[in-house]
Design an enzyme around this catalytic site. Structure first.
Site, PDB file in Angstrom:
ATOM      1  N   ALA A  59       0.838  -1.198   0.000  1.00 55.94           N
ATOM      2  CA  ALA A  59       0.000   0.000   0.000  1.00 55.94           C
ATOM      3  C   ALA A  59       0.876   1.253   0.000  1.00 55.94           C
ATOM      4  CB  ALA A  59      -0.915  -0.010   1.225  1.00 55.94           C
ATOM      5  N   ARG A  60       0.476   2.241  -0.825  1.00 52.14           N
ATOM      6  CA  ARG A  60       1.175   3.530  -0.928  1.00 52.14           C
ATOM      7  C   ARG A  60       2.650   3.374  -1.297  1.00 52.14           C
ATOM      8  NH1 ARG A  60      -3.401   4.075  -0.765  1.00 52.14           N
ATOM      9  NH2 ARG A  60      -4.675   5.564   0.412  1.00 52.14           N
ATOM     10  N   SER A  61       2.938   2.359  -2.094  1.00 53.95           N
ATOM     11  CA  SER A  61       4.327   2.155  -2.524  1.00 53.95           C
ATOM     12  C   SER A  61       4.646   2.908  -3.806  1.00 53.95           C
ATOM     13  CB  SER A  61       4.592   0.656  -2.721  1.00 53.95           C
ATOM     14  OG  SER A  61       3.724   0.119  -3.712  1.00 53.95           O
TER      15      SER A  61
ATOM     16  N   LYS B  42       2.745   2.371  -6.748  1.00 58.19           N
ATOM     17  CA  LYS B  42       2.430   1.480  -7.871  1.00 58.19           C
ATOM     18  C   LYS B  42       1.670   2.207  -8.986  1.00 58.19           C
ATOM     19  CE  LYS B  42      -0.084  -1.323  -5.472  1.00 58.19           C
ATOM     20  NZ  LYS B  42      -0.092  -0.570  -4.197  1.00 58.19           N
TER      21      LYS B  42
ATOM     22  N   ALA C 220     -10.666   0.781 -15.145  1.00 57.23           N
ATOM     23  CA  ALA C 220     -11.001   0.759 -13.719  1.00 57.23           C
ATOM     24  C   ALA C 220     -11.773  -0.516 -13.406  1.00 57.23           C
ATOM     25  CB  ALA C 220     -11.822   1.986 -13.353  1.00 57.23           C
TER      26      ALA C 220
ATOM     27  N   HIS D  51      -7.383  10.083  -8.140  1.00 55.52           N
ATOM     28  CA  HIS D  51      -6.654   9.448  -9.245  1.00 55.52           C
ATOM     29  C   HIS D  51      -7.079  10.029 -10.587  1.00 55.52           C
ATOM     30  CE1 HIS D  51      -4.203   6.460  -7.259  1.00 55.52           C
ATOM     31  NE2 HIS D  51      -5.232   5.994  -6.580  1.00 55.52           N
TER      32      HIS D  51
ATOM     33  N   ARG E 131      -4.781  12.285 -13.743  1.00 53.84           N
ATOM     34  CA  ARG E 131      -4.651  11.913 -15.146  1.00 53.84           C
ATOM     35  C   ARG E 131      -5.089  13.061 -16.042  1.00 53.84           C
ATOM     36  NH1 ARG E 131      -7.243   7.345 -13.010  1.00 53.84           N
ATOM     37  NH2 ARG E 131      -9.202   7.826 -14.086  1.00 53.84           N
TER      38      ARG E 131
ATOM     39  N   GLU F  87     -14.776   1.610 -17.350  1.00 50.20           N
ATOM     40  CA  GLU F  87     -15.106   0.934 -16.093  1.00 50.20           C
ATOM     41  C   GLU F  87     -15.645  -0.462 -16.405  1.00 50.20           C
ATOM     42  OE1 GLU F  87     -17.809   3.417 -13.993  1.00 50.20           O
ATOM     43  OE2 GLU F  87     -16.340   5.021 -13.653  1.00 50.20           O
TER      44      GLU F  87
ATOM     45  N   ASP G  40      -6.075  -1.138 -13.289  1.00 50.12           N
ATOM     46  CA  ASP G  40      -5.864  -0.810 -11.880  1.00 50.12           C
ATOM     47  C   ASP G  40      -7.137  -1.166 -11.100  1.00 50.12           C
ATOM     48  OD1 ASP G  40      -4.740   0.209  -9.598  1.00 50.12           O
ATOM     49  OD2 ASP G  40      -4.715   2.302 -10.261  1.00 50.12           O
TER      50      ASP G  40
END
Length: 335
Positions: A12-14, A16, A35, A51, A55, A63, A83
């Site tokens: 998480a929160r790396s 990616k 999505a 997010h 973009r 979606e 994602d």
């Protein structure tokens, strides 16, 4: 030939999603954001909106919670950011009854039936792997999948959570086995843990020193031959080492009714007066020879009317030579 596949994984929160987004933007002018998530609550809605704001307008958002392969027509010649695999797998778990869908303030709940959870998790993994395999058969698409290393955390308490962690691990392994490159993100730093496969052909015989000399003489001889120049214009190719790009400019030789050098629409172009270089009609910048020739000969609307086959072949050779000098950090001189 299958699609080109990249897998970006991490905690998480790396970083990616940011890395994957940057990879798509540097590859494709009009990427797709696929999505896989469903928006269940206000907190997740804010995350999705954040997010989206990161973009630019040239992104297309699709979606699709379960079956992305049905959008294959839209994927052609595009880079697609998927994602993420974790939420995609979650959708299959809910679809097959391992989890219930959240409802308002009520969180998702796992089934209390252990056999049902086990059966649903196995079928979910089979279904998502089949859908993934179907997606990546499309040769003219580039997919960047984002996933999570949820198995690196604490041991899950419930049976359903443990089944999900296992399924996520098996899915990650399946995607990684098909990926051309796998990147592990740690604290925002990308670590390539699987690179593009090396050339597997047997080494071919390299030219001898004598043969290399003969070829250099031949190349010099051919460079001195008489050429019939395009009467409509010419290219100048240069390197910008500071930006890491090849820059090609097209200079018109077209004349309007007044005898002035002009563009294809008849608009006058400033020419060299001794104090400055001639003004280009078009400028192309690229990071590789292939990107440069695609921009000129496939995307430039005037190429077919202004550039002859011989001239195009010449630019192809020069672009390849320029790329070699750019990558080697050496001086380039246009032939």
């Amino acid at each position: 030939m299958p699609a080109t596949v990249y897998l970006v994984t991490g905690g998480a929160r790396s970083g990616k999603s940011s890395y994957a987004q940057s990879l798509c933007e540097k590859t494709c002018a009009d990427p797709i954001y696929l999505a896989t998530s469903k928006v269940w609550d206000d907190d997740f809605k804010e995350r999705v909106e954040r997010h989206q704001n990161e973009r630019s307008d040239h992104w297309t958002t699709i979606e699709e919670p379960l079956h992305p392969s049905k959008h294959s027509d839209a994927f052609a010649n595009r880079a697609i950011l998927v994602d993420c695999l974790t939420l995609w797998l979650t959708n299959f778990f809910m679809e097959l009854g391992a989890f219930s869908e959240p409802d308002g303030d009520k969180n998702a709940e796992a089934s209390s039936n252990g056999d049902k959870i086990s059966d649903a998790s196995e079928r979910a993994l089979v279904r998502i792997k089949e859908e993934f395999d179907k997606m990546v058969t499309q040769w003219n698409a580039t997919f960047v999948f984002v996933t999570n290393e949820i198995g690196s955390g604490l041991h899950a308490e419930s049976a359903a959570s443990r089944k999900f962690v296992d399924a996520q691990g098996w899915l990650n392994q399946h995607v990684a086995s098909k990926a051309n490159m796998v990147v592990h993100m740690v604290a925002g730093v990308p670590n390539v843990i699987k690179e593009f496969p090396a050339e597997r052909r047997d080494p071919l015989r390299a030219p001898s020193s004598r043969e290399m000399t003969e070829r250099a003489v031949l190349d010099k001889f051919l460079s001195a031959r008489n050429l019939t120049m395009d009467d409509k214009g010419y290219f100048m190719v240069k390197l910008d080492h500071s930006k890491g790009i090849i820059r090609a400019t097209y200079h018109s030789c077209i004349k309007n009714d007044k005898g002035e050098i002009c563009d294809v629409h008849g608009k006058k172009i400033s020419c060299c007066d001794g104090s400055k270089s001639p003004e280009p009609m078009e400028t192309f910048e690229a990071r590789t020879a292939k990107e440069l020739t695609v921009k000129i000969f496939e995307r430039w609307e005037h190429a077919k009317d202004l550039v002859t086959v011989g001239h195009a072949a010449y630019i192809g050779r020069e672009a390849q030579k320029a790329e070699q000098c750019l990558f080697a950090g050496t001086f380039y001189q246009q032939d």
